[in-house]
Design a protein around this motif. Structure first.
Motif, PDB file in Angstrom:
ATOM      1  N   SER A   1       0.829  -1.205   0.000  1.00  0.00           N
ATOM      2  CA  SER A   1       0.000   0.000   0.000  1.00  0.00           C
ATOM      3  C   SER A   1       0.863   1.255   0.000  1.00  0.00           C
ATOM      4  CB  SER A   1      -0.923   0.003   1.220  1.00  0.00           C
ATOM      5  OG  SER A   1      -0.160   0.106   2.401  1.00  0.00           O
ATOM      6  N   ASN A   2       0.285   2.339  -0.488  1.00  0.00           N
ATOM      7  CA  ASN A   2       1.004   3.607  -0.532  1.00  0.00           C
ATOM      8  C   ASN A   2       1.385   4.075   0.862  1.00  0.00           C
ATOM      9  OD1 ASN A   2       0.892   3.775  -3.289  1.00  0.00           O
ATOM     10  ND2 ASN A   2      -0.967   5.001  -3.319  1.00  0.00           N
ATOM     11  N   LYS A   3       0.518   3.829   1.835  1.00  0.00           N
ATOM     12  CA  LYS A   3       0.802   4.247   3.208  1.00  0.00           C
ATOM     13  C   LYS A   3       2.091   3.624   3.709  1.00  0.00           C
ATOM     14  CE  LYS A   3      -1.099   4.031   7.864  1.00  0.00           C
ATOM     15  NZ  LYS A   3      -2.198   3.551   8.711  1.00  0.00           N
ATOM     16  N   ALA A   4       2.266   2.344   3.462  1.00  0.00           N
ATOM     17  CA  ALA A   4       3.483   1.657   3.904  1.00  0.00           C
ATOM     18  C   ALA A   4       4.710   2.241   3.216  1.00  0.00           C
ATOM     19  CB  ALA A   4       3.376   0.166   3.623  1.00  0.00           C
ATOM     20  N   ILE A   5       4.611   2.499   1.941  1.00  0.00           N
ATOM     21  CA  ILE A   5       5.742   3.047   1.191  1.00  0.00           C
ATOM     22  C   ILE A   5       6.101   4.437   1.699  1.00  0.00           C
ATOM     23  CG2 ILE A   5       6.478   3.851  -1.086  1.00  0.00           C
ATOM     24  CD1 ILE A   5       4.809   1.530  -2.247  1.00  0.00           C
ATOM     25  N   TYR A   6       5.094   5.284   1.933  1.00  0.00           N
ATOM     26  CA  TYR A   6       5.343   6.640   2.410  1.00  0.00           C
ATOM     27  C   TYR A   6       5.958   6.641   3.808  1.00  0.00           C
ATOM     28  CZ  TYR A   6       2.434   8.193  -1.499  1.00  0.00           C
ATOM     29  OH  TYR A   6       1.907   8.416  -2.736  1.00  0.00           O
ATOM     30  N   LEU A   7       5.478   5.771   4.681  1.00  0.00           N
ATOM     31  CA  LEU A   7       6.030   5.709   6.032  1.00  0.00           C
ATOM     32  C   LEU A   7       7.484   5.244   6.025  1.00  0.00           C
ATOM     33  CD1 LEU A   7       3.015   4.256   8.027  1.00  0.00           C
ATOM     34  CD2 LEU A   7       4.036   6.509   8.321  1.00  0.00           C
ATOM     35  N   ILE A   8       7.776   4.230   5.233  1.00  0.00           N
ATOM     36  CA  ILE A   8       9.144   3.728   5.166  1.00  0.00           C
ATOM     37  C   ILE A   8      10.068   4.763   4.526  1.00  0.00           C
ATOM     38  CG2 ILE A   8      10.623   1.978   4.090  1.00  0.00           C
ATOM     39  CD1 ILE A   8       8.278  -0.004   4.541  1.00  0.00           C
ATOM     40  N   ALA A   9       9.635   5.389   3.444  1.00  0.00           N
ATOM     41  CA  ALA A   9      10.463   6.406   2.790  1.00  0.00           C
ATOM     42  C   ALA A   9      10.685   7.601   3.711  1.00  0.00           C
ATOM     43  CB  ALA A   9       9.808   6.851   1.486  1.00  0.00           C
ATOM     44  N   GLY A  10       9.648   8.036   4.406  1.00  0.00           N
ATOM     45  CA  GLY A  10       9.797   9.140   5.342  1.00  0.00           C
ATOM     46  C   GLY A  10      10.730   8.792   6.486  1.00  0.00           C
ATOM     47  N   GLY A  11      10.653   7.558   6.962  1.00  0.00           N
ATOM     48  CA  GLY A  11      11.539   7.120   8.025  1.00  0.00           C
ATOM     49  C   GLY A  11      12.983   7.093   7.599  1.00  0.00           C
ATOM     50  N   VAL A  12      13.229   6.636   6.394  1.00  0.00           N
ATOM     51  CA  VAL A  12      14.603   6.594   5.883  1.00  0.00           C
ATOM     52  C   VAL A  12      15.153   8.009   5.731  1.00  0.00           C
ATOM     53  CG1 VAL A  12      15.989   6.018   3.853  1.00  0.00           C
ATOM     54  CG2 VAL A  12      14.389   4.352   4.769  1.00  0.00           C
ATOM     55  N   VAL A  13      14.343   8.910   5.164  1.00  0.00           N
ATOM     56  CA  VAL A  13      14.800  10.286   4.954  1.00  0.00           C
ATOM     57  C   VAL A  13      15.061  10.979   6.286  1.00  0.00           C
ATOM     58  CG1 VAL A  13      14.068  12.550   4.093  1.00  0.00           C
ATOM     59  CG2 VAL A  13      13.726  10.530   2.686  1.00  0.00           C
TER      60      VAL A  13
END
Length: 68
Positions: free
Chosen positions: A40-52
């Motif tokens: 899901s997009n939510k999972a991708i956004y959370l992981i990408a935001g966490g990495v950044v």
């Protein structure tokens, strides 16, 4: 002051990564993977935001440590 902000970014990034991992393994993400082949997009956004956020915090800690 910048060390506090960097530390807050690291902590916030780790929290986002945790919730991103939980969202990645959730039922809605499994259903999304069945139909689209990706989580899901939510999972991708959370992981990408966490990495950044984590990387920004680590870079901030590395650059602010040598100034004083």
């Amino acid at each position: 002051m910048t060390k506090a902000i960097s530390l807050a970014l690291i902590v916030g990034g780790v929290v986002l990564l945790y919730f991103g991992g939980e969202a990645y393994h959730s039922l809605s993400s499994d259903v999304s993977r069945v139909f689209t082949g990706s989580p899901s997009n939510k999972a991708i956004y959370l992981i990408a935001g966490g990495v950044v956020a984590t990387l920004a915090g680590l870079i901030g800690m590395a650059t602010s440590s040598g100034k004083r």
